[in-house]
Design an enzyme around this catalytic site. Sequence first.
Site, PDB file in Angstrom:
ATOM      1  N   ASP A  30       6.466  -3.790   2.109  1.00 50.78           N
ATOM      2  CA  ASP A  30       5.556  -4.104   0.931  1.00 50.78           C
ATOM      3  C   ASP A  30       4.057  -4.002   1.470  1.00 50.78           C
ATOM      4  O   ASP A  30       3.588  -4.318   2.130  1.00 50.78           O
ATOM      5  CB  ASP A  30       5.696  -5.787   0.656  1.00 50.78           C
ATOM      6  CG  ASP A  30       4.801  -6.018  -0.541  1.00 50.78           C
ATOM      7  OD1 ASP A  30       5.613  -6.192  -1.786  1.00 50.78           O
ATOM      8  OD2 ASP A  30       3.781  -6.475  -0.632  1.00 50.78           O
ATOM      9  N   TYR A  35      -4.798  -2.561   0.221  1.00 50.59           N
ATOM     10  CA  TYR A  35      -4.761  -3.003   1.856  1.00 50.59           C
ATOM     11  C   TYR A  35      -4.902  -1.796   2.722  1.00 50.59           C
ATOM     12  O   TYR A  35      -5.171  -2.115   3.851  1.00 50.59           O
ATOM     13  CB  TYR A  35      -3.304  -3.528   2.056  1.00 50.59           C
ATOM     14  CG  TYR A  35      -2.605  -4.407   1.340  1.00 50.59           C
ATOM     15  CD1 TYR A  35      -3.615  -5.495   0.576  1.00 50.59           C
ATOM     16  CD2 TYR A  35      -1.176  -4.760   1.382  1.00 50.59           C
ATOM     17  CE1 TYR A  35      -3.037  -6.566   0.163  1.00 50.59           C
ATOM     18  CE2 TYR A  35      -0.722  -5.659   0.563  1.00 50.59           C
ATOM     19  CZ  TYR A  35      -1.647  -6.452  -0.213  1.00 50.59           C
ATOM     20  OH  TYR A  35      -1.096  -7.708  -0.810  1.00 50.59           O
ATOM     21  N   LYS A  60       1.169  -1.571  -4.793  1.00 50.42           N
ATOM     22  CA  LYS A  60       0.551  -2.097  -6.011  1.00 50.42           C
ATOM     23  C   LYS A  60      -0.474  -1.526  -6.424  1.00 50.42           C
ATOM     24  O   LYS A  60      -1.566  -0.814  -5.773  1.00 50.42           O
ATOM     25  CB  LYS A  60       0.375  -3.514  -5.550  1.00 50.42           C
ATOM     26  CG  LYS A  60       1.254  -4.593  -4.858  1.00 50.42           C
ATOM     27  CD  LYS A  60       0.819  -5.747  -4.732  1.00 50.42           C
ATOM     28  CE  LYS A  60       2.029  -6.497  -3.641  1.00 50.42           C
ATOM     29  NZ  LYS A  60       1.805  -5.783  -2.374  1.00 50.42           N
ATOM     30  N   HIS A  93      -1.179  -5.422  -9.594  1.00 43.41           N
ATOM     31  CA  HIS A  93      -1.509  -6.270  -8.452  1.00 43.41           C
ATOM     32  C   HIS A  93      -2.273  -7.685  -8.879  1.00 43.41           C
ATOM     33  O   HIS A  93      -2.005  -8.774  -8.254  1.00 43.41           O
ATOM     34  CB  HIS A  93      -2.467  -5.742  -7.386  1.00 43.41           C
ATOM     35  CG  HIS A  93      -2.553  -6.207  -6.078  1.00 43.41           C
ATOM     36  ND1 HIS A  93      -3.002  -5.609  -5.096  1.00 43.41           N
ATOM     37  CD2 HIS A  93      -2.050  -7.237  -5.552  1.00 43.41           C
ATOM     38  CE1 HIS A  93      -2.917  -6.183  -4.009  1.00 43.41           C
ATOM     39  NE2 HIS A  93      -2.347  -7.368  -4.232  1.00 43.41           N
TER      40      HIS A  93
END
Length: 265
Positions: A30, A35, A60, A93
């Site tokens: 994930d 990120y 996301k 997200h």
Amino acid sequence: PCLGLGLSHNGGYSSEGVRYALARGVRHFDTAQRYGTEGPLGADLQASGVPRGDVFITSKLWHGNYGREGARVALTESLRRLGTTYLDLFLMHWPDCHAGPGGNAAKRAETWRALEELREEGLCRAIGVSNFLEPHLAALLDGCTVRPAVNQIEFNPLQHPHSLISFCRREGILVDGHCPLAKGPALRDERVQQMAARYRRTPAQLLVRWSLQHGVVTIPKTTQCSRIDENFCGELGWAIADADMATMDSWHENLRVTWDPTGIP
């Protein structure tokens, strides 16, 4: 897969950890555009030699890329970074689009239509949302063609949103739980420690097991190989008794260790 490795920013990614997880049989990862871990994950997956079809990848869409064109461009970039032609699961997200009380719902709806198109084109096999509450979901369901497959939310005994989970289940939306260890506070909770000791398990193993027994896809994050063994390999061959599950269900105290979507129109 019901259990996956969460990858994050700010020190939340380790190539050693990902490659170890793959060697130990983990096949669900994930990540997210925000990120900055899509590129490293893609490189490590390719280096592993594990066939793409054996791996489940979730990413996301960050709200800065919401909108029909923004979503398409962002997904194209995610696929390039990951070195793949499709995502298994693509999530919106966050419910806030920074578009104001009336604009947020409209922007979410526009973005969702874009995700429906991308799914139809085979660029993502399933689409869903993350951190959405009941009002956000209800508005989205009112005008969608493809219903969200997943709502990824913060989920652990200290953050157990019963009403939201019931809503998702009534609507056929799978609950995907991030922060199953509550980033540490749940591990240090005396009740968790005592219950884990009774089962001769670690607090992390108890928390992951509790989430799985609720039928929630569970995404613990770690960069340490020993923790991967603890979180993933310690879940076989045991179960929490119904009475203890009920006890743990009563520990909800609305603790949030990440973003709080409450109040987002």
